[in-house]
Design a protein around this motif. Structure first.
Motif, mmCIF file in Angstrom:
data_model
loop_
_atom_site.group_PDB
_atom_site.id
_atom_site.type_symbol
_atom_site.label_atom_id
_atom_site.label_comp_id
_atom_site.label_asym_id
_atom_site.label_seq_id
_atom_site.Cartn_x
_atom_site.Cartn_y
_atom_site.Cartn_z
ATOM 1 N N ILE A 326 16.896 3.617 -37.109
ATOM 2 C CA ILE A 326 18.046 4.322 -36.553
ATOM 3 C C ILE A 326 17.573 5.497 -35.702
ATOM 4 N N SER A 327 18.348 5.812 -34.709
ATOM 5 C CA SER A 327 18.060 6.960 -33.844
ATOM 6 C C SER A 327 19.360 7.379 -33.158
ATOM 7 N N ASN A 364 24.223 4.312 -34.886
ATOM 8 C CA ASN A 364 24.250 2.880 -35.141
ATOM 9 C C ASN A 364 22.977 2.459 -35.864
ATOM 10 N N PRO A 365 23.046 1.362 -36.639
ATOM 11 C CA PRO A 365 24.205 0.493 -36.822
ATOM 12 C C PRO A 365 25.138 0.998 -37.913
ATOM 13 N N GLY A 366 26.378 0.506 -37.885
ATOM 14 C CA GLY A 366 27.299 0.757 -38.973
ATOM 15 C C GLY A 366 27.133 -0.322 -40.030
ATOM 16 N N TYR A 477 28.665 4.813 -41.200
ATOM 17 C CA TYR A 477 27.516 5.021 -40.338
ATOM 18 C C TYR A 477 26.627 6.125 -40.920
ATOM 19 N N PRO A 478 25.304 6.047 -40.709
ATOM 20 C CA PRO A 478 24.455 7.171 -41.084
ATOM 21 C C PRO A 478 24.905 8.441 -40.355
ATOM 22 N N LEU A 479 25.016 9.536 -41.108
ATOM 23 C CA LEU A 479 25.484 10.806 -40.561
ATOM 24 C C LEU A 479 24.364 11.841 -40.637
ATOM 25 N N PHE A 480 24.230 12.635 -39.558
ATOM 26 C CA PHE A 480 23.243 13.714 -39.508
ATOM 27 C C PHE A 480 23.889 14.961 -38.909
#
Length: 518
Positions: A326-327, A364-366, A477-480
């Motif tokens: 992921i990025s 992404n990705p979800g 989705y990954p959250l940052f």
């Protein structure tokens, strides 16, 4: 009349001997920390030269010794495999020796499985004797984790948990440097590998000031005391009284589940330590009146937090086989977020004045099913650990709501977040404060979508921190969020990816976001 194996051996040695020189075997017990070295003391009285004798140390099986000295040298052919290269004859005192009847042994790299009764057996052609040495192995557990929450009437509930002790430790609460507090409840339970987890809590009035500490220690090893402190005036994030009671009840429920799982494993042959009794005390007035029906309904729906060291939650390198690549898409990043060329590193821009809600970004990705793992670096060489950050998963609609409302959403967000002032919290509809001895340098995130679990790990210490449990019902989705004003960067670490991932996530149905939390 039947004879034991040592007696038969001795009778064979004794044949033809008219006179006997008698001696007694004397011993002392031993205690050691896991991983250390220990001497099991054993000697002859009166002082007798043992160089020409047989010295045999064994556990249950005489024929398979821990150590065997015979014919003037160590014999390794029948030695127990787990003690090879770990045992030797060593005098218990510098002035003593084998010639003076000192037949003590030293065990290196002591393991928890070494706990038990060792037999020291010494025989000559004229006499034999034996006695037992009991070895205790102790383990210093992890620093306590404190969680802080608040009742509607303003009272404060502080919970403490520490894992990985042997034997069960003592736990002490104190207010400030001197005032000892009586716990509202205390429980000890055995986890994976037989180590003990201790849990306790206190309830204090809102008018109180200062810090509360939870200390955990072994009675004879106070120099290894583990302590965590929390300021009782810390800003709490709206946890209701029923949630406090719920967390207490769930903690006990999960401990019972863990005990059941471990019992089943033991029944199948899994090596475990001897179970100890648990002491459970719950002060009834700490549970708000009329909360029973609400708690029962919640228990039927979902569990919010999991602290228990259940086997499926223990840190494992195998999780990395589920790594995702992921990025951050620089074009989709918030206006006030600076993103590195590779889309992995991020922090706030110097020339912006955003709120923390403006700096949340989904990548992404979800995910709508399956198990997925990723890691975040929170410390770079030559720089201190990053203090402020958000890491977790969220729905698209929850992040949109945060940016528009400038407040936490009531659903659709599951994350661990840290700020410089208040430390580390969880967020998943309600907030839960976690006190740690130090912030993690590398944070591992494991999403098990189908089983509704989001777990966080301190990968450097290989330790499970907390698991948030929820019923995921839409794409997450990954959250940052690198947080405002923290100069250190948040770094998405690159891990080997076993299988290719979809280029883009499925489209999000934002209207379903409010149904995510139950």
């Amino acid at each position: 009349m039947c004879c034991t194996v040592p007696q038969i051996v001795f009778l064979l040695q004794l044949a033809g001997v008219a006179t006997a020189v008698k001696f007694s075997v004397l011993v002392g017990n031993a205690t050691v920390l896991r991983g250390g070295s220990v001497t099991l003391p054993c000697w002859l009285s009166p002082t007798t030269d043992a160089e020409g004798m047989e010295v045999r140390w064994y556990l249950k099986e005489y024929q398979t010794p821990v150590l065997l000295y015979h014919n003037g040298k160590l014999q390794n052919a029948t030695q127990m495999e787990q003690y090879q290269n770990r045992t030797t004859l060593v005098p218990r005192e510098p002035s003593s020796s084998l010639k003076q009847g000192d037949v003590s042994i030293r065990i290196e790299d002591v393991k928890l499985t070494d706990v038990g009764k060792f037999t020291c057996y010494v025989s000559s052609s004229e006499h034999y004797d034996s006695d037992h040495v009991f070895l205790k192995v102790e383990e210093i557990g992890a620093s306590p984790i404190l969680s802080l929450s608040k009742f509607n009437d303003g009272r404060i509930n502080v919970s403490c948990m520490s894992t990985g002790w042997q034997p069960g430790p003592l736990l002490q609460w104190s207010l400030g440097p001197q005032q000892v507090l009586k716990p509202g409840g205390l429980r000890q339970s055995r986890g994976t590998g037989g180590l003990v987890t201790v849990q306790s809590w206190v309830v204090r009035p809102s008018s109180e000031s200062g810090w509360i500490s939870c200390s955990v220690f072994l009675p004879n090893r106070k120099e290894h005391l583990k302590e965590a402190r929390v300021d009782v005036n810390i800003e709490l994030l709206g946890v209701s009284s029923w949630m406090v009671a719920f967390i207490i009840l769930v903690t006990l429920l999960l401990a019972a589940i863990c005990a059941l799982l471990l019992y089943l494993k033991k029944k199948k042959g899994f090596p475990m330590g001897t179970a100890e009794e648990s002491n459970v005390a719950l002060i009834r007035e700490d549970v708000p009146h009329g909360a029973a029906e609400e708690l029962n309904a919640l228990l039927r729906e979902e569990v919010d937090f999991i602290w228990c060291e259940a086997p499926e939650l223990v840190y494992s390198e195998d999780m990395k086989s589920l790594a995702v690549d992921i990025s951050v898409n620089k074009d989709a990043a918030p206006a006030c977020m600076a993103v590195g060329k590779n889309g992995k590193m991020m922090r706030d821009k110097h020339d912006c004045d955003p709120t923390d809600y403006d700096l949340c970004v989904l990548v992404n990705p979800g995910f709508t099913s399956g198990q997925h793992y990723w890691e975040v670096g929170l410390k770079r060489d030559g720089t201190p650990v990053k203090n402020s950050w958000w890491v977790g998963v969220a729905t698209d609609s929850a992040v949109q709501s945060m940016r528009e409302q400038k407040s936490m959403p009531t659903s659709g967000l599951w994350c661990l977040y840290s700020d410089n002032k208040h430390g580390v919290h969880t967020k998943s509809g309600s907030s839960h404060y976690i006190s740690m001895a130090s912030r993690p340098e590398v944070l591992g995130i494991f999403l098990d979508y189908d089983n509704g679990r989001l777990s966080f790990y301190d990968t450097k210490l290989k330790r499970h921190l907390v698991t948030i449990k929820s019923n995921f019902r839409e794409t997450v989705y990954p959250l940052f969020n690198p947080s405002k004003g923290d100069k250190a960067v948040l770094d998405i670490l690159s891990l080997p990816v076993a299988t290719p991932l979809p280029v883009a996530a499925p489209e999000v149905n934002s209207t379903a976001a409010t149904a995510t939390e139950t």
